[in-house]
Design a protein around this motif. Structure first.
Motif, PDB file in Angstrom:
ATOM      1  N   VAL A 101      -6.290 108.617  24.121  1.00 47.28           N
ATOM      2  CA  VAL A 101      -6.399 107.670  25.286  1.00 47.28           C
ATOM      3  C   VAL A 101      -5.054 107.594  25.989  1.00 47.28           C
ATOM      4  O   VAL A 101      -4.009 107.646  25.347  1.00 47.28           O
ATOM      5  CB  VAL A 101      -6.477 106.087  24.685  1.00 47.28           C
ATOM      6  N   VAL A 102      -5.241 108.127  27.425  1.00 46.72           N
ATOM      7  CA  VAL A 102      -3.984 108.404  28.088  1.00 46.72           C
ATOM      8  C   VAL A 102      -4.038 107.812  29.245  1.00 46.72           C
ATOM      9  O   VAL A 102      -4.911 107.554  30.201  1.00 46.72           O
ATOM     10  CB  VAL A 102      -4.168 109.818  28.460  1.00 46.72           C
ATOM     11  N   PRO A 103      -2.776 107.433  29.815  1.00 45.42           N
ATOM     12  CA  PRO A 103      -2.424 106.723  31.094  1.00 45.42           C
ATOM     13  C   PRO A 103      -2.652 107.655  32.136  1.00 45.42           C
ATOM     14  O   PRO A 103      -1.872 108.883  31.966  1.00 45.42           O
ATOM     15  CB  PRO A 103      -1.168 105.998  30.941  1.00 45.42           C
ATOM     16  N   VAL A 104      -3.255 107.643  33.266  1.00 44.11           N
ATOM     17  CA  VAL A 104      -3.186 108.397  34.224  1.00 44.11           C
ATOM     18  C   VAL A 104      -2.960 108.079  35.648  1.00 44.11           C
ATOM     19  O   VAL A 104      -3.564 106.917  36.163  1.00 44.11           O
ATOM     20  CB  VAL A 104      -4.640 109.033  34.286  1.00 44.11           C
ATOM     21  N   GLY A 105      -1.942 108.673  36.340  1.00 47.62           N
ATOM     22  CA  GLY A 105      -1.780 108.460  37.657  1.00 47.62           C
ATOM     23  C   GLY A 105      -1.612 109.606  38.228  1.00 47.62           C
ATOM     24  O   GLY A 105      -2.792 110.045  38.963  1.00 47.62           O
ATOM     25  N   ASN A 106      -0.715 110.664  38.115  1.00 51.91           N
ATOM     26  CA  ASN A 106      -0.694 112.042  38.566  1.00 51.91           C
ATOM     27  C   ASN A 106      -1.564 112.956  37.603  1.00 51.91           C
ATOM     28  O   ASN A 106      -1.719 114.129  37.603  1.00 51.91           O
ATOM     29  CB  ASN A 106       0.488 112.623  38.901  1.00 51.91           C
TER      30      ASN A 106
END
Length: 377
Positions: free
Chosen positions: A220-225
């Motif tokens: 589970v990974v936060p994603v912006g770029n």
């Protein structure tokens, strides 16, 4: 000195020589990938190696670092049954961005530009500034107005020149790219330069090693770029191609509901961004990216993994930060987004896998809470 691998454009195949200061595809101005397909060593080969991310030397496009600050090898701790957290805020500059920044600084040392330029909402800028200081490279960091004062202080403490840009994150990137087009400038972009992704992929190589040559069912990974997610996808592909894992984990990408262009595209079944997502205030400032340049790659990576996109509200972010603090982990508000998604029940119910200490899902805690302070309503 080992020859540098060439770059190529994933959109149109244009190739760029490895020793070039070009920061984007000359044809479409899109981000570049690296023509580099390493074979990781078996688990038993890692014993006795340096205790940093450079222990995975055969998987990195640069060797023999001179800029290392001991980055990597962060702890993995249990949060609940079936869910563990990797404490990537315990890095030299207090965020996971050190994984990629050390590769960029090492590359810049080989290219010897007259100036290094970066743009950031804070954490990447502090990491680039620190590693450029280590490498004695002149560095200028562009940040948007409203960036955390503590991050600005950290950037300047490392000796970088600070340029505060009126406007949002996209205006900041535009200003930095104009500077990057000047002769002799190295654009240390954590978005456009693929060396950064080959640094962030060590997050997964460490998980694989710490879990005894296995990976959890879900990352589970936060994603912006998308730099951590795309790095994770690189590592999973490398391990699978080498026969070191027999199954690939699902990638779950988490965005703040306030700024969720990728989640919106996912819901529409699109291969690229759909419409224009306006910038909006969010506690998760580090992933508030309305138009990520690698959107197509991110969407494809999640889709091919069997994962999904998840969104979290501002209240969920705030409560997740408080919850982690009550467990002894003070994490900045962007870095708690994944735990917020898990607490909200957005994932399939994680269950421990057979084998002592084997979680079903892992979340990264990406930045220290001291960088931004508590999220307040």
């Amino acid at each position: 000195m080992t020859p540098l691998p060439d770059y190529f454009c994933p959109a149109d195949g244009t190739r760029v020589p490895g020793g070039s200061l070009d920061w984007c595809c000359p044809a479409c101005r899109g981000p570049l990938d690296l023509d580099f397909a390493p074979t990781p060593g078996p688990l038993k080969s890692l014993g006795g190696r340096v205790n940093s991310l450079w222990r995975y030397a055969e998987c990195l496009p640069l060797a023999a670092p001179t800029t290392s600050l001991g980055e990597g090898r962060t702890p993995l701790v249990s949060l609940t049954d079936g869910v563990a957290a990797k404490l990537d805020f315990l890095m030299p500059t207090l965020s996971f961005k050190d994984r990629g920044a050390v590769l960029l600084a090492e590359l810049a040392l080989q290219l010897r530009p007259r100036q290094v330029v970066a743009d950031s909402s804070g954490n990447a800028g502090t990491a680039i500034a620190a590693y450029c200081a280590r490498a004695a490279l002149p560095c200028t960091v562009y940040v948007p107005e409203g960036t955390s004062a503590k991050k600005l202080e950290q950037i300047e403490a490392h000796g970088a020149r600070l340029r505060v840009v009126e406007g949002d994150r996209e205006a900041t990137a535009h200003a930095a790219r104009e500077a990057a087009d000047e002769a002799g400038v190295f654009y240390a972009s954590h978005v456009f330069n693929p060396y950064f992704l080959h640094g962030t992929k060590t997050y997964v190589h460490e998980l694989w090693e710490d879990l005894g040559g296995r990976l959890p069912d879900a990352l589970v990974v936060p994603v912006g770029n998308g730099t951590l997610l795309l790095g994770a996808a690189l590592a999973v592909a490398e391990l699978h191609a080498a026969g070191l894992i027999d199954r690939r984990p699902a990638l779950y990408a988490v965005q703040a509901a306030a700024v969720a262009p990728l989640a919106h595209a996912w819901e529409q079944g699109a291969d690229d961004l759909v419409g224009v997502t306006p910038a909006a205030p969010t506690f998760a400032e580090g992933i508030a990216i309305p138009r990520p340049p690698r959107a197509r790659q991110i969407l494809r990576a999640v889709r091919e993994s069997g994962g999904a996109f998840l969104t979290v509200t501002e209240d969920q972010i705030r409560h997740a930060q408080s919850d982690l603090a009550s467990r002894g982990l003070y994490v900045e508000s962007t870095g708690v987004a994944c735990w917020a998604a898990v607490r909200a029940g957005a994932l399939p119910q994680p269950r421990p896998r057979p084998g002592e200490g084997m979680p079903a899902a892992v979340v990264p805690l990406c930045g220290a809470g001291l960088k931004t302070g508590p999220a307040r309503a």
